[in-house]
Motif scaffolding. Structure first.
Motif, PDB file in Angstrom:
ATOM      1  N   ASN A 107      36.509 -39.413  -1.848  1.00 10.94           N
ATOM      2  CA  ASN A 107      36.487 -38.445  -2.944  1.00 10.94           C
ATOM      3  C   ASN A 107      35.327 -37.488  -2.670  1.00 10.94           C
ATOM      4  O   ASN A 107      34.727 -37.533  -1.591  1.00 10.94           O
ATOM      5  CB  ASN A 107      36.332 -39.148  -4.307  1.00 10.94           C
ATOM      6  CG  ASN A 107      35.163 -40.109  -4.324  1.00 10.94           C
ATOM      7  OD1 ASN A 107      34.049 -39.755  -3.924  1.00 10.94           O
ATOM      8  ND2 ASN A 107      35.400 -41.340  -4.770  1.00 10.94           N
ATOM      9  N   ARG A 109      32.595 -37.141  -4.746  1.00 15.92           N
ATOM     10  CA  ARG A 109      31.363 -37.485  -5.455  1.00 15.92           C
ATOM     11  C   ARG A 109      30.186 -37.454  -4.474  1.00 15.92           C
ATOM     12  O   ARG A 109      30.256 -38.028  -3.392  1.00 15.92           O
ATOM     13  CB  ARG A 109      31.488 -38.868  -6.069  1.00 15.92           C
ATOM     14  CG  ARG A 109      32.552 -38.939  -7.151  1.00 15.92           C
ATOM     15  CD  ARG A 109      32.606 -40.312  -7.789  1.00 15.92           C
ATOM     16  NE  ARG A 109      33.797 -40.459  -8.609  1.00 15.92           N
ATOM     17  CZ  ARG A 109      34.679 -41.439  -8.498  1.00 15.92           C
ATOM     18  NH1 ARG A 109      34.497 -42.401  -7.617  1.00 15.92           N
ATOM     19  NH2 ARG A 109      35.742 -41.476  -9.278  1.00 15.92           N
ATOM     20  N   GLY A 110      29.125 -36.778  -4.876  1.00 13.57           N
ATOM     21  CA  GLY A 110      27.979 -36.668  -3.997  1.00 13.57           C
ATOM     22  C   GLY A 110      28.067 -35.525  -3.008  1.00 13.57           C
ATOM     23  O   GLY A 110      27.119 -35.281  -2.267  1.00 13.57           O
ATOM     24  N   ARG A 170      38.472 -31.622  -4.921  1.00 11.84           N
ATOM     25  CA  ARG A 170      37.395 -32.047  -5.832  1.00 11.84           C
ATOM     26  C   ARG A 170      37.901 -33.062  -6.840  1.00 11.84           C
ATOM     27  O   ARG A 170      37.182 -34.019  -7.191  1.00 11.84           O
ATOM     28  CB  ARG A 170      36.836 -30.820  -6.556  1.00 11.84           C
ATOM     29  CG  ARG A 170      35.742 -31.128  -7.565  1.00 11.84           C
ATOM     30  CD  ARG A 170      35.508 -29.940  -8.476  1.00 11.84           C
ATOM     31  NE  ARG A 170      36.721 -29.567  -9.216  1.00 11.84           N
ATOM     32  CZ  ARG A 170      36.868 -28.424  -9.901  1.00 11.84           C
ATOM     33  NH1 ARG A 170      35.892 -27.533  -9.933  1.00 11.84           N
ATOM     34  NH2 ARG A 170      37.995 -28.183 -10.549  1.00 11.84           N
ATOM     35  N   ASP A 173      40.767 -38.565  -5.899  1.00  9.55           N
ATOM     36  CA  ASP A 173      40.036 -39.789  -5.551  1.00  9.55           C
ATOM     37  C   ASP A 173      41.028 -40.773  -4.942  1.00  9.55           C
ATOM     38  O   ASP A 173      41.887 -41.322  -5.634  1.00  9.55           O
ATOM     39  CB  ASP A 173      39.370 -40.390  -6.785  1.00  9.55           C
ATOM     40  CG  ASP A 173      38.501 -41.595  -6.454  1.00  9.55           C
ATOM     41  OD1 ASP A 173      38.339 -41.917  -5.248  1.00  9.55           O
ATOM     42  OD2 ASP A 173      37.978 -42.225  -7.393  1.00  9.55           O
ATOM     43  N   HIS A 201      29.133 -41.182   2.718  1.00 14.46           N
ATOM     44  CA  HIS A 201      30.545 -40.877   2.503  1.00 14.46           C
ATOM     45  C   HIS A 201      31.402 -41.541   3.571  1.00 14.46           C
ATOM     46  O   HIS A 201      32.450 -42.125   3.279  1.00 14.46           O
ATOM     47  CB  HIS A 201      30.783 -39.360   2.561  1.00 14.46           C
ATOM     48  CG  HIS A 201      30.275 -38.613   1.377  1.00 14.46           C
ATOM     49  ND1 HIS A 201      29.447 -37.530   1.476  1.00 14.46           N
ATOM     50  CD2 HIS A 201      30.492 -38.784   0.043  1.00 14.46           C
ATOM     51  CE1 HIS A 201      29.171 -37.061   0.273  1.00 14.46           C
ATOM     52  NE2 HIS A 201      29.793 -37.807  -0.613  1.00 14.46           N
TER      53      HIS A 201
END
Length: 246
Positions: A107, A109-110, A170, A173, A201
């Motif tokens: 995904n 995130r980060g 974005r 997931d 990641h």
């Protein structure tokens, strides 16, 4: 069926699946040049941002799954956003012998600057932005002609298609579904000096794929073009280790 390009090596190795290559957002497919001869197998490139759409991850995964069935047997090779598309395709077909994901993740995130990039694409679409994104995507120097192609490739693209793809990525997931791939052979390649994706990641992605190996290369976000010989060598090793004559 979506348009692709196919490169067949002069000395094709028997029994080796084709590489179905999916580039990242705004990334010229030039990053896959030379892979056919280096690996001894057909290289099929899916320039998805040149297609008329739709450009969301689920639709693109479905399109690439159809290509995988058309060119089977294949190993899917996805770079950056292309990694998400490749994994989405692998979840839709059993004609895939393996998957290679380069500088991507389960995904976003980060991924600290994705919203800033989306804002810049919307408001500042043009050569200055294209060059900035291209240069952020490499750590090692490239041949001048390759760097120029990476800088200018987005001129042939539609800004709205890029925005749809980035927003969809974005909001995607894959973490809850990757276990469905079982022990499908997988190779996660990551550039240690990637300014877009962290090593965390890559590790998270490798941990989410039961059959995965993680390889870290001393480059940036685009190993296929920054360290082409080393990247091709990892692909050759991966292909040679596939079951059923890979």
């Amino acid at each position: 069926m979506r348009e692709v390009s196919v490169v067949r090596p002069a000395g094709r190795k028997p029994g080796v699946p084709a590489l179905l290559c999916v580039p990242g957002t705004m990334s010229d497919p030039v990053i896959f040049d030379g892979l056919a001869e280096a690996t001894g197998t057909d290289v099929v490139v899916a320039p998805w941002l040149e297609w008329p759409g739709p450009h969301d991850m689920a639709s693109l995964g479905a399109e690439v799954a159809l290509l995988a069935e058309r060119h089977a047997p294949v190993v899917l090779l996805g770079h950056s956003t292309g990694g998400v598309i490749a994994l989405s395709a692998a979840l839709r077909t059993d004609r895939v012998r393996g998957v290679v994901v380069c500088d991507s993740g389960v995904n976003m995130r980060g991924h600290g600057d994705v919203d800033a990039i989306i804002d810049r694409v919307r408001a500042q679409w043009g050569p200055e932005l294209w060059r900035a994104v291209a240069r952020r995507s490499v750590h090692l120097p490239l041949p001048a002609e390759v760097a120029e192609r990476l800088d200018s490739y987005p001129a042939a693209l539609e800004r709205d298609a890029v925005l749809v793809a980035l927003r969809s990525q974005r909001d995607t997931d894959l973490a809850p579904r990757l276990a469905e791939l079982g022990r499908l052979p997988a190779l996660v390649v990551h550039g240690r000096f990637d300014r877009a994706r962290t090593l965390a990641h890559a590790q998270e992605l490798a941990d989410s794929l039961p059959g995965a190996e993680l390889v870290v290369l001393e480059c940036g976000h685009t190993p296929p073009v920054e360290l082409p010989d080393r990247f091709a060598a990892e692909l050759v090793r991966f292909l040679a280790g596939l079951p059923d004559g890979g």
